[in-house]
Design a protein around this motif. Structure first.
Motif, mmCIF file in Angstrom:
data_model
loop_
_atom_site.group_PDB
_atom_site.id
_atom_site.type_symbol
_atom_site.label_atom_id
_atom_site.label_comp_id
_atom_site.label_asym_id
_atom_site.label_seq_id
_atom_site.Cartn_x
_atom_site.Cartn_y
_atom_site.Cartn_z
ATOM 1 N N LYS A 211 8.208 43.178 -33.636
ATOM 2 C CA LYS A 211 7.558 43.081 -32.585
ATOM 3 C C LYS A 211 7.400 41.713 -32.085
ATOM 4 C CE LYS A 211 4.215 45.922 -29.812
ATOM 5 N NZ LYS A 211 5.205 46.214 -28.728
ATOM 6 N N LYS A 212 6.105 41.049 -32.451
ATOM 7 C CA LYS A 212 5.417 39.872 -31.947
ATOM 8 C C LYS A 212 6.093 38.828 -32.752
ATOM 9 C CE LYS A 212 2.700 41.904 -29.039
ATOM 10 N NZ LYS A 212 2.923 42.039 -27.907
ATOM 11 N N CYS A 213 6.198 39.212 -34.363
ATOM 12 C CA CYS A 213 6.748 38.098 -35.120
ATOM 13 C C CYS A 213 8.268 37.638 -34.987
ATOM 14 C CB CYS A 213 6.564 38.526 -36.721
ATOM 15 S SG CYS A 213 4.922 38.915 -37.047
ATOM 16 N N GLU A 231 10.382 36.934 -24.116
ATOM 17 C CA GLU A 231 9.166 36.804 -23.077
ATOM 18 C C GLU A 231 8.047 38.009 -23.432
ATOM 19 O OE1 GLU A 231 8.169 34.021 -21.394
ATOM 20 O OE2 GLU A 231 9.792 33.367 -21.919
ATOM 21 N N HIS A 232 7.098 37.886 -23.105
ATOM 22 C CA HIS A 232 6.194 38.833 -23.324
ATOM 23 C C HIS A 232 5.955 39.787 -22.126
ATOM 24 C CE1 HIS A 232 1.708 40.265 -24.644
ATOM 25 N NE2 HIS A 232 2.319 40.952 -24.778
ATOM 26 N N MET A 233 7.075 40.340 -21.572
ATOM 27 C CA MET A 233 7.131 40.812 -20.549
ATOM 28 C C MET A 233 7.816 42.225 -20.476
ATOM 29 S SD MET A 233 9.126 37.828 -18.364
ATOM 30 C CE MET A 233 8.274 36.439 -17.809
ATOM 31 N N PRO A 253 -1.424 39.404 -20.291
ATOM 32 C CA PRO A 253 -1.798 39.541 -21.608
ATOM 33 C C PRO A 253 -2.127 40.939 -22.385
ATOM 34 C CG PRO A 253 -3.385 37.978 -20.350
ATOM 35 C CD PRO A 253 -2.146 38.858 -19.410
ATOM 36 N N SER A 254 -2.239 41.088 -23.468
ATOM 37 C CA SER A 254 -2.034 42.263 -24.043
ATOM 38 C C SER A 254 -3.465 43.237 -23.289
ATOM 39 C CB SER A 254 -2.707 42.171 -25.609
ATOM 40 O OG SER A 254 -1.832 41.158 -26.174
ATOM 41 N N ALA A 255 -3.346 44.472 -23.343
ATOM 42 C CA ALA A 255 -4.324 45.323 -22.723
ATOM 43 C C ALA A 255 -4.539 44.964 -21.338
ATOM 44 C CB ALA A 255 -5.511 45.503 -23.762
ATOM 45 N N GLY A 257 -2.818 46.438 -18.676
ATOM 46 C CA GLY A 257 -1.971 47.362 -18.053
ATOM 47 C C GLY A 257 -0.292 47.134 -17.615
ATOM 48 N N LYS A 258 0.306 46.515 -18.762
ATOM 49 C CA LYS A 258 1.522 46.416 -18.711
ATOM 50 C C LYS A 258 2.301 47.776 -18.836
ATOM 51 C CE LYS A 258 3.611 43.243 -21.604
ATOM 52 N NZ LYS A 258 2.454 42.825 -22.590
ATOM 53 N N THR A 259 1.995 48.358 -19.821
ATOM 54 C CA THR A 259 2.358 49.817 -20.086
ATOM 55 C C THR A 259 2.229 50.710 -18.745
ATOM 56 O OG1 THR A 259 2.057 49.518 -22.460
ATOM 57 C CG2 THR A 259 2.748 51.700 -21.534
ATOM 58 N N ASP A 282 8.191 47.998 -21.746
ATOM 59 C CA ASP A 282 7.016 47.866 -21.713
ATOM 60 C C ASP A 282 6.112 46.516 -22.194
ATOM 61 O OD1 ASP A 282 6.475 48.604 -24.345
ATOM 62 O OD2 ASP A 282 4.568 49.671 -23.654
ATOM 63 N N ASP A 283 6.740 45.915 -22.825
ATOM 64 C CA ASP A 283 6.017 44.641 -23.768
ATOM 65 C C ASP A 283 6.804 43.522 -23.915
ATOM 66 O OD1 ASP A 283 3.740 43.755 -24.874
ATOM 67 O OD2 ASP A 283 4.655 43.893 -26.811
ATOM 68 N N ILE A 284 8.219 43.506 -24.151
ATOM 69 C CA ILE A 284 8.957 42.437 -24.371
ATOM 70 C C ILE A 284 10.399 42.220 -23.884
ATOM 71 C CG2 ILE A 284 10.051 40.844 -26.378
ATOM 72 C CD1 ILE A 284 7.729 42.086 -28.092
HETATM 73 MN MN MN Z 1 2.026 42.915 -26.043
#
Ligand code: MN
Ligand code: OXD
Length: 634
Positions: A211-213, A231-233, A253-255, A257-259, A282-284
């Protein structure tokens, strides 16, 4: 196992077994039978609690160590031979320090435990953008989550075989889950041991290394070298009433409401007109210049690791339906004696009896009161959706005393892990190897100040777009350790995920017009303005579609707008507000430029932030000067 395992995979896994002293090596192929054995073993060990299959088929609840509930940003480091960034964009560690201080934590860390080898394909099979990770881990919980979040097993092994044995090597040991010895290290220049090392955490962002790594920190360094973006998108598809398709990405940013935005249901009025929204991620997002002149995006992930609190049938019905299809891992939610789960915001009334995320027993003792472990009394405020301690505070853990933190049933960063394929609003092209062409990109954050950061503001040039994304600020949330509520500048919502220096990253973004003829329209959004009493002045959720619809009309030249120093705004007549009555004062606060709302202070704070980076690109500092000049002239 049907797919031949590349010798580089086996050789490296055995090298890791040697370092960690693991018992046995278990190669995961992703088959349903093997996944089911893994889940059953987790139930047997007590790490998973099987939920009521009538409510949550094949689903489990798990509780983490109380110190292991979020990303540990202070302990997340980039390892380069040279320290070129001075801890501005990311925390730095030298290769020598990694080997002398962190490597010993892996030595014999898996004694008496099995080592799972998790081949994980990030991205659709057959896509030139997809990348393979092989993560070794001592944590069956991590392996079970990776089985959902990536295309685990055979697809990854096939990809590795087709790519001459190339894969990212991820070493993970949950070890003793000792927070004081937690590290998440990344080696973009490579290392003889592994490319990612993480130890003493099993939390998603620290331990699910795809995921992030990989998909953000390491991928962005490769993306820069190869001319693409990681991207974090989220990725979303919008079909308009004429049948035309628009694909958008959005970074928050995290939390924030992206999801929810990824699964948005438009208000009835728009649905009746024929607007349709479907989800691709929903995240990347990984975005690559395409021969058709646009940026094409793929979602490297296979699942969603979403924040539970606040998720319900009103805020995100598609997510609830995704979860009801089962095969979910819930982490740090509350559980009831009849095998159900609960979190703040799931239903207006909490269950009568449940165990909270710390496994303490709660029992209802009055119409609005519950007792925790028969010692602490708490009162439920249905309007606010939160608890207040009324007595027995001395029995709470230290962190909660003095009501600095409220005793939540579910941890504020409790999560669900679920396959994207179960989402009823999934777009059928979500696994297109070629990705989808992006015409709109949003950047957002939580800015509560009344009248300050507009609901939606479209960039008037690419330079302004990059500037606007660079200075995005957001109030902190529980997804990372830190002071919840403080505003922090989170450039491109990537601050916790930067793999190389921010000024270089901005130069990379600024160079995109050289390789992309049809760049996406860029806009910033802010759903989080509040009034003097702290109430949100915008409903959010489905109503956020009104901002998207305005942007689409703007792109087509048919929307009213106002030009302002902070971008192109809808003004009070721009948005289609059918079915949504709001005081004009609020509408003006959301849709117009209000210099008196605090812009001079905001401009100063942005200038101070940019000044921290001595080598900011001139295109960005020029935009800052333009904004400051325009504000001073008001
Ligand atoms: Mn995220
Ligand atoms: C996430 C995060 O888990 O951003 O996606 O923290």
């Amino acid at each position: 196992m049907s797919v031949k395992i590349h010798p580089r995979v086996t050789d490296w896994a055995h090298q890791m077994k040697g370092i960690t002293g693991a018992n046995k090596v278990i190669m995961l192929d992703g088959s349903p039978a093997q996944r089911s054995r893994l889940n059953q073993a987790l139930v047997k060990s007590g790490a998973f609690q099987a939920l009521d299959p009538a409510k949550w088929p094949n689903s489990y609840a798990s509780r983490s160590a109380p110190t292991d509930t979020a990303r540990a940003e202070d302990k997340t480091l980039m390892v380069y031979s040279e320290n070129r960034d001075n801890n501005r964009s990311f925390k730095y560690m030298s290769p020598d320090a990694a080997h002398s201080d962190v490597l010993p934590l892996f030595k014999n860390a898996m004694n008496g435990r099995d080592m799972f080898v998790v081949p994980a394909l990030m991205g659709p099979e057959g896509s030139s953008l997809s990348r393979a990770l092989v993560q070794v881990t001592d944590s069956p919980y991590v392996a079970a989550n990776m089985a959902i979040m990536s295309r685990m097993g055979d697809p990854a092994l096939r990809h590795i075989n087709e790519n001459n044995g190339v894969f990212t090597r991820g070493l993970h040991a949950s070890a003793d889950l000792d927070y004081s010895k937690l590290y998440v290290l990344h080696f973009p220049e490579g290392d003889p041991i592994a490319d990612i090392w993480s130890v003493n955490s099993a939390y998603g962002g620290n331990a699910l290394q795809g995921k992030k790594c990989l998909a953000l920190r390491l991928a962005m360094t490769q993306a820069r070298a190869e001319g693409w973006l990681a991207e974090h998108m989220l990725i979303l598809k919008i079909k308009d009433p004429s049948g035309k398709t628009h694909y958008l990405t959005a970074a928050f940013p995290s939390a924030c409401g992206k999801t929810n935005l990824a699964m948005l249901n438009p208000p009835t009025h728009f649905a009746q007109q024929g607007w349709e929204i479907t989800t691709l991620g929903d995240d990347i997002a990984w975005l690559k210049p395409h021969s058709d002149g646009t940026l094409h995006a793929i979602n490297p992930e296979n699942g969603m690791f979403g924040v539970a609190p606040g998720t319900n049938d009103q805020t995100n019905g598609n997510m609830m339906d995704t979860l009801r299809r089962g095969n979910v891992i819930f982490t740090n939610v509350a559980t009831t004696p009849d095998g159900d789960v609960w979190w703040e915001g799931l239903t207006p009334r909490p269950p009568k009896q449940f165990h909270d995320w710390r496994n303490r027993e709660w029992e209802q003792i009055g119409s609005n009161t519950w007792a925790i472990d028969r010692q602490v009394k708490v009162e439920w405020n249905e309007g606010r959706g939160s608890w207040k301690v009324t007595s027995g505070e001395e029995f709470l853990p230290d962190a909660l005393q003095g009501a600095k933190e409220l005793p939540n049933a579910a941890h504020p960063n409790s999560r669900f892990t679920v396959a994207a394929s179960q989402c009823p609003s999934l777009a059928q092209e979500w696994e297109n190897p070629d990705g989808v062409p992006i015409s709109l990109t949003l950047f957002g954050g939580r800015r509560p100040e009344f009248g300050l950061i507009p609901l939606v503001s479209a960039a008037q040039s690419w330079e302004q777009a990059v500037y606007m994304a660079t200075v995005m600020g957001s109030a902190m949330t529980a997804a990372a350790f830190g002071a919840v509520g403080d505003i922090r500048r989170d450039a491109f919502a990537q601050l916790p995920f930067m793999g190389y220096p921010l000024p270089d990253y901005l130069r990379h973004w600024l160079s995109m017009p050289q390789s992309v003829r049809h760049l996406p329209q860029v806009a910033t959004v802010n759903w989080f303005q509040r009034d003097d009493e702290g109430r949100f002045i915008w409903h959010g959720y489905g109503d956020n579609f009104r901002a998207l619809e305005w942007l689409i009309r703007l792109g087509e030249g048919s929307a009213p707008y106002l030009d302002s120093p902070v971008g192109r705004l809808p003004g009070i007549n721009g948005l289609d507000m059918t079915g949504y009555n709001m005081p004009e004062k609020h509408l003006a606060a959301l849709t117009t430029f209000n210099p008196e709302a605090g812009w001079p202070a905001e401009a100063d704070s942005r200038a101070r932030h940019l000044a921290k980076y001595p080598d900011m690109p001139e295109a960005v500092t020029n935009e800052q000067k333009k904004l400051a000049g325009a504000i001073n002239s008001f």
